[in-house]
Design a protein around this motif. Structure first.
Motif, mmCIF file in Angstrom:
data_model
loop_
_atom_site.group_PDB
_atom_site.id
_atom_site.type_symbol
_atom_site.label_atom_id
_atom_site.label_comp_id
_atom_site.label_asym_id
_atom_site.label_seq_id
_atom_site.Cartn_x
_atom_site.Cartn_y
_atom_site.Cartn_z
ATOM 1 N N ASP A 297 -44.190 -48.498 32.267
ATOM 2 C CA ASP A 297 -42.824 -48.984 32.390
ATOM 3 C C ASP A 297 -42.036 -48.829 31.087
ATOM 4 O O ASP A 297 -40.839 -49.074 31.046
ATOM 5 N N LYS A 298 -42.708 -48.437 30.044
ATOM 6 C CA LYS A 298 -42.060 -48.259 28.744
ATOM 7 C C LYS A 298 -41.001 -47.165 28.860
ATOM 8 O O LYS A 298 -41.251 -46.117 29.452
ATOM 9 N N PRO A 299 -39.797 -47.389 28.343
ATOM 10 C CA PRO A 299 -38.749 -46.377 28.447
ATOM 11 C C PRO A 299 -39.215 -45.038 27.890
ATOM 12 O O PRO A 299 -39.883 -44.964 26.863
ATOM 13 N N ALA A 300 -38.820 -43.964 28.586
ATOM 14 C CA ALA A 300 -39.267 -42.621 28.212
ATOM 15 C C ALA A 300 -38.782 -42.209 26.829
ATOM 16 O O ALA A 300 -39.403 -41.393 26.168
ATOM 17 N N ASN A 301 -37.660 -42.770 26.390
ATOM 18 C CA ASN A 301 -37.119 -42.349 25.100
ATOM 19 C C ASN A 301 -37.644 -43.168 23.921
ATOM 20 O O ASN A 301 -37.213 -42.973 22.801
ATOM 21 N N THR A 302 -38.574 -44.078 24.164
ATOM 22 C CA THR A 302 -39.168 -44.835 23.072
ATOM 23 C C THR A 302 -40.179 -43.951 22.349
ATOM 24 O O THR A 302 -41.134 -43.473 22.963
ATOM 25 N N PRO A 303 -39.973 -43.707 21.046
ATOM 26 C CA PRO A 303 -40.892 -42.821 20.333
ATOM 27 C C PRO A 303 -42.264 -43.449 20.134
ATOM 28 O O PRO A 303 -42.385 -44.662 20.010
ATOM 29 N N SER A 304 -43.262 -42.592 20.099
ATOM 30 C CA SER A 304 -44.623 -43.059 19.835
ATOM 31 C C SER A 304 -44.757 -43.383 18.348
ATOM 32 O O SER A 304 -43.911 -42.995 17.526
ATOM 33 N N ASN A 305 -45.829 -44.065 17.984
ATOM 34 C CA ASN A 305 -46.112 -44.377 16.586
ATOM 35 C C ASN A 305 -46.204 -43.093 15.758
ATOM 36 O O ASN A 305 -45.696 -43.022 14.641
ATOM 37 N N GLU A 306 -46.848 -42.060 16.334
ATOM 38 C CA GLU A 306 -47.001 -40.786 15.627
ATOM 39 C C GLU A 306 -45.648 -40.117 15.407
ATOM 40 O O GLU A 306 -45.397 -39.540 14.354
ATOM 41 N N GLN A 307 -44.767 -40.182 16.406
ATOM 42 C CA GLN A 307 -43.440 -39.588 16.256
ATOM 43 C C GLN A 307 -42.654 -40.285 15.144
ATOM 44 O O GLN A 307 -41.959 -39.634 14.367
ATOM 45 N N VAL A 308 -42.776 -41.594 15.083
ATOM 46 C CA VAL A 308 -42.101 -42.355 14.027
ATOM 47 C C VAL A 308 -42.670 -41.972 12.665
ATOM 48 O O VAL A 308 -41.919 -41.770 11.699
ATOM 49 N N GLN A 309 -43.990 -41.858 12.563
ATOM 50 C CA GLN A 309 -44.626 -41.471 11.299
ATOM 51 C C GLN A 309 -44.175 -40.080 10.864
ATOM 52 O O GLN A 309 -43.883 -39.847 9.687
ATOM 53 N N PHE A 310 -44.122 -39.153 11.813
ATOM 54 C CA PHE A 310 -43.702 -37.789 11.487
ATOM 55 C C PHE A 310 -42.246 -37.766 11.037
ATOM 56 O O PHE A 310 -41.895 -37.141 10.035
ATOM 57 N N ALA A 311 -41.376 -38.482 11.764
ATOM 58 C CA ALA A 311 -39.958 -38.520 11.407
ATOM 59 C C ALA A 311 -39.759 -39.108 10.017
ATOM 60 O O ALA A 311 -38.980 -38.576 9.209
ATOM 61 N N ARG A 312 -40.465 -40.186 9.719
ATOM 62 C CA ARG A 312 -40.354 -40.811 8.396
ATOM 63 C C ARG A 312 -40.864 -39.858 7.310
ATOM 64 O O ARG A 312 -40.276 -39.763 6.241
ATOM 65 N N SER A 313 -41.945 -39.138 7.605
ATOM 66 C CA SER A 313 -42.493 -38.170 6.651
ATOM 67 C C SER A 313 -41.487 -37.066 6.361
ATOM 68 O O SER A 313 -41.258 -36.697 5.198
ATOM 69 N N VAL A 314 -40.879 -36.520 7.417
ATOM 70 C CA VAL A 314 -39.894 -35.449 7.237
ATOM 71 C C VAL A 314 -38.694 -35.967 6.453
ATOM 72 O O VAL A 314 -38.188 -35.290 5.552
#
Length: 195
Positions: A8-25
């Motif tokens: 039921d989690k919204p499809a546009n909620t980023p995963s933990n890994e996506q957040v880590q990658f975005a912060r890294s970039v």
């Protein structure tokens, strides 16, 4: 009534890994002297910050949304970054800094999505950012650059490449100028002179 589940989690909620990658970039782009100078001096016009954010967003969407299945190609990513900076900031890079930035992004992708070491990677990048950022503030505190761990591109390589090469802005004054080297060993990108 259906119970709330992970499905039921919204499809546009980023995963933990996506957040880590975005912060890294984000941090990798912040640590890049050429882009930092281009934004500071508004070489891309009044929307220079938005242009940097667009590059960040594009890289994250292109390589972060698919996880391990969207591994970036170093050459393609280097070309993308160089072309974007040239077109949007009217800045010609005459060194290998775009390739080094692309290499850091590729390693961040691998560290987060393949090796599962996003937390460790972010900790190292954030420590580097904290140590570097004060140097660019008016009351600079001099610290040595913290190198990334052995699995990462060696920060010393970035220093050696950029300190011996030139980053010039298109349409720069034809008058010869002395290079300005900061305490990190980077040559400062000179702002464009309007004719």
């Amino acid at each position: 009534m259906a119970s709330s589940t992970a499905a039921d989690k919204p499809a546009n909620t980023p995963s933990n890994e996506q957040v880590q990658f975005a912060r890294s970039v984000y941090i990798i782009l912040e640590l890049w002297p050429a882009l930092r100078q281009a934004v500071l001096e508004q070489w891309g016009g009044e929307y220079s910050e938005e242009k940097r954010e667009f590059l960040l967003s594009y890289v994250c969407d292109e390589y972060g949304n698919g996880g391990a299945n969207t591994k970036p190609d170093l050459d393609d990513l280097t070309e993308l970054i160089e072309s974007y900076v040239m077109e949007e900031f009217d800045c010609e890079l005459e060194d290998d800094s775009a390739a080094l930035v692309a290499g850091h992004i590729c390693l961040a992708h691998k560290g987060v999505f393949i090796d599962g070491k996003g937390d460790e990677l972010l900790k190292e990048l954030e420590a580097t950012l904290v140590r570097i950022k004060p140097k660019h503030a008016p009351s600079a505190v001099k610290n040595d650059v913290e190198t990334l761990d052995n699995d990462e591109v060696d920060e010393r390589d970035m220093h050696e490449s950029t300190s011996s090469s030139h980053q010039t802005h298109a349409h720069a004054s034809p008058q010869p100028t002395q290079p300005i080297i900061d305490e990190d060993g980077f040559e400062t990108v000179q702002p464009r002179r309007r004719r």
